[in-house]
Design an enzyme around this catalytic site. Structure first.
Site, PDB file in Angstrom:
ATOM      1  N   CYS A 102       5.352  -0.063   7.584  1.00 16.90           N
ATOM      2  CA  CYS A 102       5.063   1.055   6.679  1.00 16.90           C
ATOM      3  C   CYS A 102       6.323   1.397   5.890  1.00 16.90           C
ATOM      4  O   CYS A 102       7.415   1.411   6.463  1.00 16.90           O
ATOM      5  CB  CYS A 102       4.621   2.270   7.506  1.00 16.90           C
ATOM      6  SG  CYS A 102       4.252   3.728   6.507  1.00 16.90           S
ATOM      7  N   LEU A 103       6.160   1.667   4.610  1.00 12.12           N
ATOM      8  CA  LEU A 103       7.312   2.037   3.777  1.00 12.12           C
ATOM      9  C   LEU A 103       7.963   3.331   4.257  1.00 12.12           C
ATOM     10  O   LEU A 103       9.130   3.575   3.967  1.00 12.12           O
ATOM     11  CB  LEU A 103       6.887   2.180   2.306  1.00 12.12           C
ATOM     12  CG  LEU A 103       6.498   0.865   1.606  1.00 12.12           C
ATOM     13  CD1 LEU A 103       5.845   1.163   0.258  1.00 12.12           C
ATOM     14  CD2 LEU A 103       7.714  -0.034   1.423  1.00 12.12           C
ATOM     15  N   GLY A 136       0.834  -1.194   0.000  1.00 17.00           N
ATOM     16  CA  GLY A 136       0.000   0.000   0.000  1.00 17.00           C
ATOM     17  C   GLY A 136       0.867   1.241   0.000  1.00 17.00           C
ATOM     18  O   GLY A 136       1.972   1.219   0.559  1.00 17.00           O
ATOM     19  N   HIS A 183      -2.750   7.816   6.395  1.00 11.68           N
ATOM     20  CA  HIS A 183      -1.678   8.603   5.761  1.00 11.68           C
ATOM     21  C   HIS A 183      -2.235   9.891   5.155  1.00 11.68           C
ATOM     22  O   HIS A 183      -1.626  10.952   5.242  1.00 11.68           O
ATOM     23  CB  HIS A 183      -1.007   7.808   4.640  1.00 11.68           C
ATOM     24  CG  HIS A 183       0.106   6.904   5.089  1.00 11.68           C
ATOM     25  ND1 HIS A 183       1.209   7.366   5.771  1.00 11.68           N
ATOM     26  CD2 HIS A 183       0.297   5.569   4.932  1.00 11.68           C
ATOM     27  CE1 HIS A 183       2.031   6.342   6.004  1.00 11.68           C
ATOM     28  NE2 HIS A 183       1.491   5.242   5.516  1.00 11.68           N
ATOM     29  N   GLN A 187       2.936   9.978   1.177  1.00  8.87           N
ATOM     30  CA  GLN A 187       4.256   9.340   1.334  1.00  8.87           C
ATOM     31  C   GLN A 187       5.226   9.703   0.212  1.00  8.87           C
ATOM     32  O   GLN A 187       6.430   9.491   0.358  1.00  8.87           O
ATOM     33  CB  GLN A 187       4.105   7.812   1.388  1.00  8.87           C
ATOM     34  CG  GLN A 187       3.382   7.309   2.621  1.00  8.87           C
ATOM     35  CD  GLN A 187       3.212   5.810   2.575  1.00  8.87           C
ATOM     36  OE1 GLN A 187       2.274   5.303   1.973  1.00  8.87           O
ATOM     37  NE2 GLN A 187       4.121   5.071   3.181  1.00  8.87           N
ATOM     38  N   HIS A 196      -4.992   2.016   7.158  1.00  6.96           N
ATOM     39  CA  HIS A 196      -3.609   2.508   7.233  1.00  6.96           C
ATOM     40  C   HIS A 196      -3.368   3.597   6.168  1.00  6.96           C
ATOM     41  O   HIS A 196      -2.782   4.646   6.463  1.00  6.96           O
ATOM     42  CB  HIS A 196      -2.663   1.315   7.041  1.00  6.96           C
ATOM     43  CG  HIS A 196      -1.208   1.641   7.067  1.00  6.96           C
ATOM     44  ND1 HIS A 196      -0.374   1.255   8.100  1.00  6.96           N
ATOM     45  CD2 HIS A 196      -0.417   2.316   6.189  1.00  6.96           C
ATOM     46  CE1 HIS A 196       0.864   1.685   7.850  1.00  6.96           C
ATOM     47  NE2 HIS A 196       0.862   2.322   6.688  1.00  6.96           N
ATOM     48  N   GLU A 197      -3.857   3.356   4.946  1.00  8.19           N
ATOM     49  CA  GLU A 197      -3.628   4.332   3.857  1.00  8.19           C
ATOM     50  C   GLU A 197      -4.475   5.588   4.047  1.00  8.19           C
ATOM     51  O   GLU A 197      -4.001   6.696   3.796  1.00  8.19           O
ATOM     52  CB  GLU A 197      -3.909   3.682   2.495  1.00  8.19           C
ATOM     53  CG  GLU A 197      -3.029   2.477   2.156  1.00  8.19           C
ATOM     54  CD  GLU A 197      -1.541   2.692   2.410  1.00  8.19           C
ATOM     55  OE1 GLU A 197      -1.061   3.837   2.266  1.00  8.19           O
ATOM     56  OE2 GLU A 197      -0.854   1.724   2.781  1.00  8.19           O
TER      57      GLU A 197
HETATM   58  C1  QAP Z   1       0.519  -0.691   4.802  1.00 10.12           C
HETATM   59  O1  QAP Z   1       2.678  -1.366   4.301  1.00 10.12           O
HETATM   60  C2  QAP Z   1       0.005  -1.866   5.588  1.00 10.12           C
HETATM   61  O2  QAP Z   1       9.262  -2.064   7.233  1.00 10.12           O
HETATM   62  C3  QAP Z   1       1.453  -1.071   3.707  1.00 10.12           C
HETATM   63  O3  QAP Z   1      11.305  -2.748   5.654  1.00 10.12           O
HETATM   64  C4  QAP Z   1       0.581  -2.200   6.799  1.00 10.12           C
HETATM   65  O4  QAP Z   1       3.565  -1.933   2.342  1.00 10.12           O
HETATM   66  C5  QAP Z   1      -1.033  -2.607   5.129  1.00 10.12           C
HETATM   67  C6  QAP Z   1       7.455  -2.481   4.099  1.00 10.12           C
HETATM   68  C7  QAP Z   1       0.097  -3.257   7.520  1.00 10.12           C
HETATM   69  C8  QAP Z   1      -1.514  -3.671   5.851  1.00 10.12           C
HETATM   70  C9  QAP Z   1      -0.947  -3.993   7.052  1.00 10.12           C
HETATM   71  C10 QAP Z   1       7.719  -2.219   5.416  1.00 10.12           C
HETATM   72  C11 QAP Z   1       8.513  -2.837   3.284  1.00 10.12           C
HETATM   73  C12 QAP Z   1       6.121  -2.358   3.512  1.00 10.12           C
HETATM   74  C13 QAP Z   1       8.988  -2.315   5.938  1.00 10.12           C
HETATM   75  C14 QAP Z   1       3.723  -1.770   3.521  1.00 10.12           C
HETATM   76  C15 QAP Z   1      10.061  -2.672   5.109  1.00 10.12           C
HETATM   77  C16 QAP Z   1       9.802  -2.935   3.771  1.00 10.12           C
HETATM   78  C17 QAP Z   1       5.022  -1.953   4.188  1.00 10.12           C
HETATM   79 CO    CO Z   2       2.288   3.369   5.516  1.00 15.33          CO
END
Ligand code: QAP
Ligand code: CO
Length: 175
Positions: free
Chosen positions: A96-97, A46, A142, A51, A138-139
């Site tokens: 989270c990215l 996501g 943001h 972001q 979550h999005e």
């Molecule tokens: C949001 O999160 C989300 O720490 C999207 O080192 C979170 O794409 C949706 C990511 C929880 C559903 C449940 C995180 C990649 C990606 C990191 C992400 C990392 C590399 C997170």
């Molecule tokens: Co995020």
């Protein structure tokens, strides 16, 4: 197609409340396309416009379902999203990215119905449960300038913020 830079905590822009999209022009189409490319490049599920430094209410998601993950299979674009129905409570270990390498258990609604415009500007409703319901919340957070770490208790938030700060400092030393 371009890969955009993903802002990382503690970048203050991540606190920006994004503005509704008023018309679907070429700029928005380009933004969506670049956000999709950036999300896949970063291996995320996501990504919200906030972001990538854009204060518009746009987010993209590709949340794997039961089946094996296939890129693009569950791709969703949401514009001006709103939670219109919510039910239940669920805790999930989120990442989270914009906060790479850190996760924490966050409490969310278990089921949500989200009303939004799709990539063509057409109205739609998504009824979601499980991981998709969590990802949508979550999005949308943001787009309101809220990170998952802001949803923790003050004690847990302070601990994780201190760990992130330390990781950034240690990273700088190794430069
Ligand atoms: C949001 O999160 C989300 O720490 C999207 O080192 C979170 O794409 C949706 C990511 C929880 C559903 C449940 C995180 C990649 C990606 C990191 C992400 C990392 C590399 C997170
Ligand atoms: Co995020």
């Amino acid at each position: 197609m371009s890969i955009l830079e993903i802002l990382k905590y503690p970048d203050l822009f991540l606190k920006t409340k994004a503005k509704p999209v008023s018309k679907m022009d070429e700029g928005i189409k380009r933004l969506i396309s670049d956000m999709v490319d950036t999300m896949y490049f970063a291996k995320g599920i996501g990504l919200a416009a906030t972001q990538v430094g854009v204060d518009k209410r746009v987010a993209v998601l590709d949340v794997p379902g039961e089946e094996d993950y296939q890129r693009g299979k569950n791709l969703i674009v949401i514009i001006n999203p709103e939670i219109v129905v919510h039910e239940g409570e669920i805790k999930y270990e989120e990442g989270c990215l914009s906060v790479p390498g850190f996760t924490a258990n966050v409490k969310r609604f278990e089921n949500v119905t989200v009303r939004a415009l799709d990539k063509d500007g057409k109205g739609m409703e998504i009824k979601a449960e499980g991981l998709l319901a969590i990802a949508l919340q979550h999005e949308i957070d943001h787009l309101d300038g809220v990170l998952f770490i802001d949803r923790l208790s003050k004690l847990k938030r302070d601990i994780i913020k201190r760990k992130i700060k330390k990781a950034i400092e240690d990273g700088k030393k190794r430069l």
